[in-house]
Design a protein around this motif. Structure first.
Motif, PDB file in Angstrom:
ATOM      1  N   ARG A  33      61.343  16.517 -74.133  1.00  0.00           N
ATOM      2  CA  ARG A  33      61.240  16.709 -72.675  1.00  0.00           C
ATOM      3  C   ARG A  33      61.999  15.600 -71.936  1.00  0.00           C
ATOM      4  O   ARG A  33      62.721  15.836 -70.973  1.00  0.00           O
ATOM      5  CB  ARG A  33      59.763  16.727 -72.259  1.00  0.00           C
ATOM      6  CG  ARG A  33      59.550  17.303 -70.869  1.00  0.00           C
ATOM      7  CD  ARG A  33      58.090  17.376 -70.501  1.00  0.00           C
ATOM      8  NE  ARG A  33      57.427  16.113 -70.725  1.00  0.00           N
ATOM      9  CZ  ARG A  33      56.423  15.936 -71.598  1.00  0.00           C
ATOM     10  NH1 ARG A  33      55.954  16.953 -72.267  1.00  0.00           N
ATOM     11  NH2 ARG A  33      55.897  14.749 -71.779  1.00  0.00           N
ATOM     12  N   GLU A  34      61.845  14.386 -72.441  1.00  0.00           N
ATOM     13  CA  GLU A  34      62.533  13.231 -71.851  1.00  0.00           C
ATOM     14  C   GLU A  34      64.057  13.396 -71.968  1.00  0.00           C
ATOM     15  O   GLU A  34      64.797  13.181 -71.010  1.00  0.00           O
ATOM     16  CB  GLU A  34      62.078  11.978 -72.619  1.00  0.00           C
ATOM     17  CG  GLU A  34      62.455  10.651 -72.001  1.00  0.00           C
ATOM     18  CD  GLU A  34      61.813  10.444 -70.650  1.00  0.00           C
ATOM     19  OE1 GLU A  34      60.711  10.995 -70.415  1.00  0.00           O
ATOM     20  OE2 GLU A  34      62.439   9.754 -69.815  1.00  0.00           O
ATOM     21  N   SER A  70      65.429  15.949 -69.572  1.00  0.00           N
ATOM     22  CA  SER A  70      65.501  15.510 -68.176  1.00  0.00           C
ATOM     23  C   SER A  70      66.732  14.617 -67.959  1.00  0.00           C
ATOM     24  O   SER A  70      67.210  14.492 -66.837  1.00  0.00           O
ATOM     25  CB  SER A  70      64.210  14.813 -67.747  1.00  0.00           C
ATOM     26  OG  SER A  70      64.128  13.567 -68.358  1.00  0.00           O
ATOM     27  N   TYR A  81      55.605  21.864 -72.056  1.00  0.00           N
ATOM     28  CA  TYR A  81      55.447  21.781 -70.602  1.00  0.00           C
ATOM     29  C   TYR A  81      54.032  22.145 -70.185  1.00  0.00           C
ATOM     30  O   TYR A  81      53.430  23.070 -70.738  1.00  0.00           O
ATOM     31  CB  TYR A  81      56.425  22.737 -69.904  1.00  0.00           C
ATOM     32  CG  TYR A  81      57.872  22.292 -69.947  1.00  0.00           C
ATOM     33  CD1 TYR A  81      58.255  21.030 -69.488  1.00  0.00           C
ATOM     34  CD2 TYR A  81      58.859  23.152 -70.440  1.00  0.00           C
ATOM     35  CE1 TYR A  81      59.592  20.633 -69.521  1.00  0.00           C
ATOM     36  CE2 TYR A  81      60.194  22.752 -70.466  1.00  0.00           C
ATOM     37  CZ  TYR A  81      60.550  21.495 -70.016  1.00  0.00           C
ATOM     38  OH  TYR A  81      61.860  21.101 -70.046  1.00  0.00           O
ATOM     39  N   LEU A 119      64.384  21.053 -64.996  1.00  0.00           N
ATOM     40  CA  LEU A 119      64.707  20.348 -66.235  1.00  0.00           C
ATOM     41  C   LEU A 119      64.619  18.832 -66.019  1.00  0.00           C
ATOM     42  O   LEU A 119      64.113  18.092 -66.849  1.00  0.00           O
ATOM     43  CB  LEU A 119      66.132  20.729 -66.644  1.00  0.00           C
ATOM     44  CG  LEU A 119      66.503  20.585 -68.099  1.00  0.00           C
ATOM     45  CD1 LEU A 119      65.634  21.493 -68.963  1.00  0.00           C
ATOM     46  CD2 LEU A 119      67.975  20.954 -68.284  1.00  0.00           C
ATOM     47  N   GLU A 120      65.120  18.414 -64.865  1.00  0.00           N
ATOM     48  CA  GLU A 120      65.189  16.979 -64.589  1.00  0.00           C
ATOM     49  C   GLU A 120      63.807  16.412 -64.275  1.00  0.00           C
ATOM     50  O   GLU A 120      63.476  15.308 -64.718  1.00  0.00           O
ATOM     51  CB  GLU A 120      66.137  16.748 -63.409  1.00  0.00           C
ATOM     52  CG  GLU A 120      66.704  15.356 -63.387  1.00  0.00           C
ATOM     53  CD  GLU A 120      67.984  15.294 -62.560  1.00  0.00           C
ATOM     54  OE1 GLU A 120      68.745  16.280 -62.539  1.00  0.00           O
ATOM     55  OE2 GLU A 120      68.192  14.255 -61.929  1.00  0.00           O
ATOM     56  N   ASP A 121      63.003  17.157 -63.543  1.00  0.00           N
ATOM     57  CA  ASP A 121      61.721  16.604 -63.104  1.00  0.00           C
ATOM     58  C   ASP A 121      60.693  17.736 -62.958  1.00  0.00           C
ATOM     59  O   ASP A 121      60.378  18.165 -61.844  1.00  0.00           O
ATOM     60  CB  ASP A 121      61.938  15.887 -61.763  1.00  0.00           C
ATOM     61  CG  ASP A 121      60.700  15.138 -61.327  1.00  0.00           C
ATOM     62  OD1 ASP A 121      59.669  15.220 -62.017  1.00  0.00           O
ATOM     63  OD2 ASP A 121      60.763  14.476 -60.275  1.00  0.00           O
TER      64      ASP A 121
END
Ligand code: HEM
Length: 348
Positions: free
Chosen positions: A37-38, A41, A74, A309-311
């Motif tokens: 996930r990191e 992002s 998520y 995706l980013e946040d």
């Protein structure tokens, strides 16, 4: 306030036709979800870091997330049409379903930048993922596939038509600008294909080989590829998808293929095409190109909007508050919630 058009929230799905591409499919190890996930992002930043130095190479990267990983990774609700790819089994042909938690669709005018981006992605994910497939696609002369036909002609190109075919709209308010993508790796039996006359090949595809002009209705057979993949709604509207297929191959190994990649606002459109190709409508009227092409992989992913995706947390919070602010219909529960229960889904 003017709503942001879906395509302006999207990842780089509408990138220009590429000369080179890498299609990288990964599975995520148990415990690797946070690292992935990191990394996702930061993917847009990583792509900028590599692509900015050679802007004319138009490096782009789109990432898709499979259904099983979505629920593990998520807290946000699963996109409404995201599910694992169901195999399509006909009497003669099968569209197989194969593993894949993540798909990276990397494109540029040069292979070196695609390679560098994939290399850096894999370095960042070391220990968290396993690669299940990597295909290096190339643009063949005249935009042809390895069957020798021009591939991509009828994929919508205008921004309006492409956005309508490719991007989720208000039907899934959390994910406006998202997209569904289905990929399949096909291997061609070129020796058998080359035994057909050009006329027979044209009847299989539904277009002329040299000129790329579509065969007239009375001439184009119902089992041609074009006929099988043309879906018209009862009101006469043709359902379209965005295709960015690329040839790939290995001459020494005798491997000649087409990497099919189709984006759609609704994966059911692509799934319907697959049913028409592999089972046939009516059953038995299967796509003639399948007699020379075998699908060896098949997966479905959701391509989240770039801002999600980013946040993800901020986007979900904003969508929730928008939903609450505009809640004025009877489907909204009286407790003022969105009625979606906990944001974290159980696996399934
Ligand atoms: C059209 C090749 C798989 C959907 C075409 C055309 C070619 C082609 C040469 C005609 C030109 C064009 O409009 O692009 C291939 C090859 C495949 C493959 C070599 C794999 C072996 C698929 C799959 C789907 C698909 C799996 C969808 C599930 C379409 C659609 C069209 C098309 C929607 C346009 C039909 C029209 O409206 O005229 N393909 N294709 N293709 N293909 Fe494929």
């Amino acid at each position: 306030m003017t709503a942001i058009p879906p395509e302006d929230r999207a990842q780089d799905v509408l990138a220009p036709p590429a000369m080179a591409a890498i299609f990288l499919t990964l599975t995520v190890r148990p415990g690797g979800e946070d690292a992935v996930r990191e990394a996702l992002s930061g993917l847009a930043g990583l792509t900028r870091a590599i692509g900015f130095r050679v802007p004319e190479a138009q490096l782009s990267c789109v990432v898709g997330v499979g259904a099983r990983l979505w629920d593990r990774m998520y807290d946000a609700p699963r996109p409404v049409r995201l599910h694992t790819f169901e195999p399509v089994v006909g009497a003669q042909h099968t569209a197989v379903s194969t593993p894949g938690d993540l798909l990276f669709h990397v494109r540029a005018t040069r292979q070196d930048l695609c390679f560098e981006l994939c290399y850096q992605v894999m370095r960042g994910l070391d220990g968290s993922v396993d690669a299940v497939d990597e295909v290096h696609g190339f643009r063949y002369w005249d935009e042809r596939d390895l069957l020798g036909f021009v591939d991509g002609t009828e994929s919508p190109t205008s921004r309006v038509a492409a956005a309508a075919a490719g991007f989720v709209g208000d039907e899934d308010p959390y994910y406006v600008g998202g997209s569904y993508v289905i990929v399949q790796k096909y291997l061609h039996d070129l020796a058998a294909w080359d035994k057909l006359s050009v006329e027979e090949q044209e009847l299989a595809v539904g277009r002329r080989k040299l000129s790329d002009i579509e065969l007239p209705d009375g001439v184009k057979p119902p089992n041609s590829h074009v006929a099988a993949t043309t879906i018209v709604d009862p009101d006469g509207t043709e359902r379209q998808i965005l295709r960015h297929n690329m040839p790939f191959g290995n001459v020494a190994a005798g491997e000649f293929g087409t990497y099919f990649i189709g984006y759609a606002a609704d994966p059911a459109v692509i799934e319907h095409m697959l049913q028409r190709m592999f089972i046939g409508e009516p059953p038995g009227n299967t796509d003639r190109i399948l007699d020379f092409s075998t699908a060896v992989t098949g997966s479905l992913f959701f391509v989240p909007p770039a801002d999600f995706l980013e946040d993800p947390d901020t986007v979900v919070a904003a969508a929730s508050s928008r939903g609450l602010a505009t809640a004025n219909n009877d489907t909204m529960p009286s407790d003022g919630s969105l009625g979606i229960g906990s944001l974290r889904r159980s696996n399934g």
